[in-house]
Design a protein around this motif. Structure first.
Motif, PDB file in Angstrom:
ATOM      1  N   TYR A 239     -24.624  16.846 -36.925  1.00  0.00           N
ATOM      2  CA  TYR A 239     -25.893  16.204 -36.513  1.00  0.00           C
ATOM      3  C   TYR A 239     -27.042  17.191 -36.305  1.00  0.00           C
ATOM      4  O   TYR A 239     -28.201  16.786 -36.287  1.00  0.00           O
ATOM      5  N   GLY A 240     -26.717  18.473 -36.089  1.00  0.00           N
ATOM      6  CA  GLY A 240     -27.763  19.477 -35.948  1.00  0.00           C
ATOM      7  C   GLY A 240     -28.602  19.390 -34.697  1.00  0.00           C
ATOM      8  O   GLY A 240     -29.746  19.831 -34.677  1.00  0.00           O
TER       9      GLY A 240
ATOM     10  N   LEU B  69     -17.481  20.683 -30.227  1.00  0.00           N
ATOM     11  CA  LEU B  69     -18.930  20.841 -30.260  1.00  0.00           C
ATOM     12  C   LEU B  69     -19.387  21.440 -31.588  1.00  0.00           C
ATOM     13  O   LEU B  69     -20.402  21.021 -32.143  1.00  0.00           O
ATOM     14  N   ARG B  70     -18.632  22.416 -32.107  1.00  0.00           N
ATOM     15  CA  ARG B  70     -19.002  23.052 -33.372  1.00  0.00           C
ATOM     16  C   ARG B  70     -19.088  22.020 -34.504  1.00  0.00           C
ATOM     17  O   ARG B  70     -20.043  22.003 -35.282  1.00  0.00           O
TER      18      ARG B  70
ATOM     19  N   LYS C 164     -34.393  12.058 -33.665  1.00  0.00           N
ATOM     20  CA  LYS C 164     -33.576  13.041 -32.936  1.00  0.00           C
ATOM     21  C   LYS C 164     -32.774  12.374 -31.817  1.00  0.00           C
ATOM     22  O   LYS C 164     -31.614  12.708 -31.594  1.00  0.00           O
ATOM     23  N   ALA C 165     -33.403  11.418 -31.125  1.00  0.00           N
ATOM     24  CA  ALA C 165     -32.700  10.717 -30.056  1.00  0.00           C
ATOM     25  C   ALA C 165     -31.499   9.952 -30.607  1.00  0.00           C
ATOM     26  O   ALA C 165     -30.429   9.915 -29.977  1.00  0.00           O
ATOM     27  N   THR C 166     -31.638   9.368 -31.780  1.00  0.00           N
ATOM     28  CA  THR C 166     -30.527   8.653 -32.418  1.00  0.00           C
ATOM     29  C   THR C 166     -29.391   9.613 -32.744  1.00  0.00           C
ATOM     30  O   THR C 166     -28.207   9.316 -32.497  1.00  0.00           O
TER      31      THR C 166
ATOM     32  N   GLN D  99     -21.571  10.489 -28.347  1.00  0.00           N
ATOM     33  CA  GLN D  99     -20.407   9.629 -28.479  1.00  0.00           C
ATOM     34  C   GLN D  99     -19.228  10.380 -29.087  1.00  0.00           C
ATOM     35  O   GLN D  99     -18.079  10.238 -28.635  1.00  0.00           O
ATOM     36  N   GLU D 100     -19.487  11.207 -30.095  1.00  0.00           N
ATOM     37  CA  GLU D 100     -18.383  11.938 -30.713  1.00  0.00           C
ATOM     38  C   GLU D 100     -17.808  12.993 -29.775  1.00  0.00           C
ATOM     39  O   GLU D 100     -16.600  13.246 -29.777  1.00  0.00           O
TER      40      GLU D 100
END
Length: 222
Positions: free
Chosen positions: A219-220, A212-213, A195-197, A204-205
């Motif tokens: 990534y969920g 955000l959507r 999850k941290a990854t 970064q994105e």
């Protein structure tokens, strides 16, 4: 074949990569939603990150000075093993200054990684100099003699509103303290690292200006 990490190696990775929030999220996903200690238990230095196995200590308020007020407390500290975190349950005492410099020093020399106290501590300047991570509800410059007494250790306790068993894994940072049941540790470790990854990729994105959507759909994590 992937080399298995030792417990100490996992602790080091957790200190470097993880944080209390991502561990809480993972525990939530597994159905364990009451693993974060009360919000008033905080580190005396916000730079500290604490990871280790729970060494529980149970204290109660007293209203007289007994003949050997420190006997069980000394016994508990002298039995500390490397990699443990002292969990000082005072039943939320406002009278008892359970923890201080000398207990911190003795615990560190036994190999402890830090302490979490659901009550008041003292000698914080010396503890900071010792660089021994201690989390507590606040400070009060009083001795425990005649105010509180350790009555047991290596026993189940409730600290900060969370049940803690000896050997549970404790993680603490500036956001608070999380208790990972020992039977879940390997699963929580793997899921939290994953999850941290994903959160790092999401961050970064978002910094790159993506919506955000779109990032959440990819990534969920949020």
């Amino acid at each position: 074949m992937t080399q298995q990490l030792t417990l100490d190696e996992k602790f080091e990775q957790m200190k470097e990569v993880l944080y209390a929030a991502v561990i809480c999220d993972t525990l939530d996903e597994l159905g364990y939603r009451n693993q974060a200690m009360r919000e008033d238990i905080n580190p005396i230095s916000t730079d500290w990150v604490l990871v280790g196995r729970a060494k529980t200590v149970l204290a109660v308020d007293v209203y007289h000075e007994s003949e050997n007020p420190y006997a069980k407390e000394i016994e508990a500290i002298d039995s500390v093993k490397p990699g443990e975190v002292l969990i000082g349950c005072t039943n939320e005492s406002k009278r008892n200054g359970l923890w201080g410099e000398l207990l911190s020093t003795a615990s560190k020399m036994r190999g402890a990684n830090g302490a979490v106290v659901d009550g008041l501590i003292r000698d914080t300047k010396k503890i900071l100099e010792l660089d021994f991570p201690v989390f507590a509800t606040g400070t009060k410059p009083v001795d425990s003699r005649g105010r509180g007494m350790v009555i047991d250790y290596d026993c189940p306790v409730v600290c900060g509103g969370v049940s803690v068993m000896p050997g549970d894994i404790i993680f603490g940072d500036r956001d608070g303290v999380v208790v990972i049941p020992s039977a879940l540790f390997d699963q929580v470790f793997e899921l939290s690292m994953n999850k941290a990854t994903r959160e790092n990729s999401s961050r970064q994105e978002l910094l790159d200006g993506k919506y955000l959507r779109d990032v959440y759909d990819k990534y969920g994590v949020l």
